[in-house]
Structure formats: C-alpha cells, structure tokens
Scaffold this active site. Structure first.
Site, PDB file in Angstrom:
ATOM      1  N   SER A 142       0.869  -1.320  -0.021  1.00 41.93           N
ATOM      2  CA  SER A 142      -0.038  -0.104   0.008  1.00 41.93           C
ATOM      3  C   SER A 142       0.788   1.212   0.022  1.00 41.93           C
ATOM      4  O   SER A 142       1.711   1.436  -0.884  1.00 41.93           O
ATOM      5  CB  SER A 142      -1.052  -0.041   1.175  1.00 41.93           C
ATOM      6  OG  SER A 142      -1.732   0.876   1.125  1.00 41.93           O
ATOM      7  N   ASP A 201      -2.748   6.223  -3.321  1.00 45.60           N
ATOM      8  CA  ASP A 201      -1.466   5.503  -2.591  1.00 45.60           C
ATOM      9  C   ASP A 201      -1.160   4.453  -3.684  1.00 45.60           C
ATOM     10  O   ASP A 201      -1.393   4.185  -4.752  1.00 45.60           O
ATOM     11  CB  ASP A 201      -1.845   4.800  -1.407  1.00 45.60           C
ATOM     12  CG  ASP A 201      -3.137   3.809  -1.431  1.00 45.60           C
ATOM     13  OD1 ASP A 201      -3.811   3.815  -2.193  1.00 45.60           O
ATOM     14  OD2 ASP A 201      -3.117   3.000  -0.531  1.00 45.60           O
ATOM     15  N   ASP A 254      -5.998   1.756  -3.483  1.00 43.11           N
ATOM     16  CA  ASP A 254      -7.282   1.468  -2.760  1.00 43.11           C
ATOM     17  C   ASP A 254      -7.810   2.736  -1.974  1.00 43.11           C
ATOM     18  O   ASP A 254      -8.929   2.882  -1.405  1.00 43.11           O
ATOM     19  CB  ASP A 254      -7.230   0.370  -1.948  1.00 43.11           C
ATOM     20  CG  ASP A 254      -6.421   0.456  -0.831  1.00 43.11           C
ATOM     21  OD1 ASP A 254      -5.414   1.139  -0.829  1.00 43.11           O
ATOM     22  OD2 ASP A 254      -6.370  -0.351   0.182  1.00 43.11           O
ATOM     23  N   ASP A 285      -1.336   1.136  -3.987  1.00 35.16           N
ATOM     24  CA  ASP A 285      -2.056  -0.067  -4.461  1.00 35.16           C
ATOM     25  C   ASP A 285      -3.654   0.517  -4.901  1.00 35.16           C
ATOM     26  O   ASP A 285      -4.494  -0.086  -5.409  1.00 35.16           O
ATOM     27  CB  ASP A 285      -2.205  -1.174  -3.614  1.00 35.16           C
ATOM     28  CG  ASP A 285      -2.949  -0.903  -2.367  1.00 35.16           C
ATOM     29  OD1 ASP A 285      -3.085   0.495  -2.025  1.00 35.16           O
ATOM     30  OD2 ASP A 285      -3.431  -1.740  -1.761  1.00 35.16           O
TER      31      ASP A 285
END
Length: 447
Positions: free
Chosen positions: A98, A238, A242, A240
């Site tokens: 992340s 960010d 999400d 990833d």
C-alpha cells in the site's frame, strides 16, 4: 496473529516477508480451495521491485498444490476484489504494501466474495507456515496447476469504472498523482476516455519510487500541481490505489473525512444514503461529526481499518463509509475501498451540483489535528502503562468538548499513534508532546 495484521501479511521484503512465506501461502491456498474442485486464483501486484519475486513464489506454491493461477499484472487492489467477485474465482491475492516504502511488501488475500480473508483461514495459513513438516500433498500429472495471463480482467475492471460515470468530463481539467504505483495502469485511461483534460504525475514506476515523494502520502505535490496548472480538481492515490485524497481548485486538501461529507450530503439529497448514516472510524475529525449533526446525517464509529468499516456497512446495510486516510467504500458499486472509483464519485458530486469543491465543502470546518507515530518495543505495554493512561486522561479532561485525544496501536508497524484534535495547532502540539514525553520517560520508545 503472528504474520497477518489488519491489512494482510506485510513487512520488509525478504526480511519479515520472504519468498518461502509467499510460497507457503500459495501452497496452502491452492490446497485449501482445491479440495473439491480445481482452484482458480487470481493475482494482482503493484510496481515494487519485489512484487515480481512474490508473484513467482506465490504462483509456484499455488500451481504445486494444483491451482490454476490468473495473473492481472500491475493493477489496483480493488480490481482484484472486483475480478474475484464478478468472475467466480475462489480467491484473489494482491501483492502490495500500500502506502509503505518500496522495500516493504505484503500479501493481501481476498475471499470469493471480494472481501478480506476470514481470520480463521489466516490462522490456518500461519499454522502451516510454521509447521516443521510439509503436510500438504503436491499435485501430480494433470492435476498440477498452470499460470494464465489475465490482463483482460484488469481491462474489464476499467470498463466497469467507466460505466459508472453519469456524465461526460469534457473540458474539466483534472490532475492525477498515481504515486508511481498501481493506478498508473488505470486512472489516466479512465479519465481520458470520459473526456477530461487529464494531467498526470507519478506515472514512471521503476520498482523503487512507489510512494517516494508522490501520491496521497505526499499530497503537497498535487496541491502545487493543481495551482501551477490551473486545474479544476486533483486526485492522489496510494501505492495500490485503494485510497484517494483530492485537492480542490484552490489547492486545499480534500481528505477522507471531507470526501465522506461531500458524498454523504450528495447521497442524502438524492435519497440514496441508506439508513441516513455514514460509517466512519474513531480517527475521523470532530469537525466532521459536527457538520453531520448540522445537516441531519447520522454516523457510526468503528475501529481503524477499512475492514471494520466494511463489516459495519455489511451488517447494517449502509451505503457509504470510510477513513480519513482516503479509504472510501460505496457499497452500491464495490465491497472495498477504491481510489479511482472515489475519484469518479467526487466528479459526479461536482458536476451534478455545478459547483467547485471549494464551494461545496464550506459547510465543513476541520479541527486542527496532529498525529505523531512513536516507535516502541512493546505496543500493548506502552499503551496500557498506567502513567501513559493517566497522561491521556489528563489531556482529555483539559480538552473537554472542544477536542479529543486518541492513542492506538498500529496494526502494521511497531508504532503507537498519538493523535490530538483541538481548536488550535499549538494546543495539538502541546498535548501530543505531553503524552509522548511520558512514553520516552517510561522507556517505551526505541530508535
């Protein structure tokens, strides 16, 4: 649990999380989901150098246990959830840490419903990882699994996102900061296709620059980019993708709390805010709750972590929830936080209301907030130290109704987070330091 925290198995690549761990996770999942049929498991990854290594290790373990593996390649975490849920995969695995630095990585396992894996299954994986003997049989002959290029799954996810837009983005000047991460393969293409004049940064991943002075953890870059290029709005993701933070036309940050306010009011006006309730976490700003009270919107407060927000939303049927950090869940469209989807929803609010976000946000006054992360040797011991508890209670009493203090353990790092909201930044600094000094004095802090 030993390995799995609030957001999967995460740590420094080949230090805390190594290829043997990944191989064993694959071995277990391939066997676990393949006991009654040949398991089908989809894998996505972010742009970290180590993600390719972990992809290979997972694939080896999965196929050795008999599973067929479908590779989405570099893709956002929510796309894995979408593909698993809509294309009947047994589970999905996202390789990402992340917002963490490039040298960290993680394995986030997603069940067949698109949600994070159940804790009881994670416990079984941990038991297998630590078992001195390999108790899972190897697949043989035609039962051995194979890997399949499945980039088409990511393309279907992109098509789904585009289908959600209610109107054209023509002539809207949009800035994107893709953090040199997963969103670089998706976000700009979506905005371009919907007609926006798209200006993107953080689009040159090299394996070591993910989240490096870019993306939602360095929102100041997007603020400057929006002002310098006279943009109408900007979105930062960010690693990833999400989560999403935004910047309005004045260069002001639109954090997760502000997104919940804007979207909550919008959905309420449309009659689509289920139960007239928005789900937040205990980290949400006091100003958000006061703003919701003024417009007559109810709210829930959960523990920190989008999985707790999602669990509450599922249990009670709420339609909107999220975190200050930018994990926002729209249950009508997804079962997890999705940064690009959140961008599209904010675009809808702005275009439908025919107002800039700087105007729409005027009903929300955010209290100054200071969060300090303190590295400690033992998180529970530090948090529950009687002197630390007493210092915290003393601050809470001093703040009264005009602020609050929150101390919590990080779910992914050896860190205690000390957060204060107050009427001024000076008061925030004063009261945070008051508690941090006690942590130092009692010997809990490590270099």
């Amino acid at each position: 649990m030993k390995y799995f925290g609030t957001d999967g198995f995460r740590g420094e690549a080949n230090v805390d999380l190594n290829v043997v761990h990944a191989y064993k996770v694959g071995r277990f999942l391939g066997w676990y989901y393949g006991q009654e049929h040949k398991a089908r498991i989809v894998i996505g990854k972010d742009t970290r150098r180590s993600s390719y290594m972990f992809e290979d290790a997972l694939s080896s373990g999965l196929t050795a246990s008999g599973a067929d593996v479908y590779l989405l390649h570099v893709t956002p975490t929510p796309s894995v959830s979408y593909v698993v849920r809509t294309e009947q995969f047994d589970c999905g695995i996202m390789i990402s840490a992340s917002h963490n630095p490039y040298y960290d990585n993680g394995l986030k396992v997603i069940n067949g419903n698109g949600h994070k894996l159940e804790a009881e299954v994670e416990e079984k994986i941990e038991t297998y990882i630590d078992s001195p003997e390999d108790t899972i049989p190897f697949a043989t002959r035609e039962k051995i699994g194979r890997t399949v290029d499945y980039a088409i799954g990511r393309h279907r996810y992109i098509g789904y996102l585009m289908s959600l837009a209610t109107r054209s983005f023509k002539n809207v000047r949009v800035g994107l900061d893709c953090a040199n991460g997963s969103s670089y393969s998706v976000a700009k293409g979506v905005f371009d296709a919907l007609g926006a004049k798209t200006y993107a940064i953080g689009m040159e991943p090299d394996g070591t620059n993910i989240n490096d002075n870019c993306g939602s953890t360095h929102i100041e870059n997007l603020q400057k980019f929006v002002i310098d290029n006279d943009l109408d709005i900007g979105f930062a993701y960010d690693g990833d993708a999400d989560r999403c933070l935004a910047v309005d036309d004045k260069g002001q940050v639109i954090d997760g709390d502000c997104i919940l306010y804007l979207c909550g009011c919008y959905l309420k006006d449309k009659g689509e805010l289920n139960n007239n309730t928005v789900v937040t976490t205990i980290m949400s700003n006091l100003g958000l709750y006061k703003a919701f009270d003024k417009v007559g919107i109810s709210y829930e407060k959960t523990s920190v972590g989008d999985k707790y927000v999602n669990a509450n939303m599922m249990q009670y049927g709420h339609s909107l929830g999220g975190e200050q950090s930018g994990h926002i869940i729209f249950s009508k469209y997804a079962v997890t936080g999705d940064g690009v989807l959140t961008s599209l929803m904010l675009m809808e609010v702005m275009l439908e209301k025919k107002q800039k976000l700087s105007e729409l946000r005027k009903g929300l006054t955010i209290y100054p907030q200071l969060l300090k992360n303190v590295r400690v040797g033992d998180k529970p011991a530090a948090k529950n130290d009687p002197d630390v508890v007493a210092a915290t209670e003393e601050v809470a009493k001093a703040l009264g109704q005009n602020g609050r203090i929150l101390i919590r353990e990080s779910g992914t790092e050896p860190v205690i987070r000390v957060m204060v909201e107050a009427e001024t930044e000076a008061l925030c600094e004063k009261y945070v330091d008051q508690v941090v000094r006690v942590l130092y004095k009692k010997g809990h802090v490590i270099p």
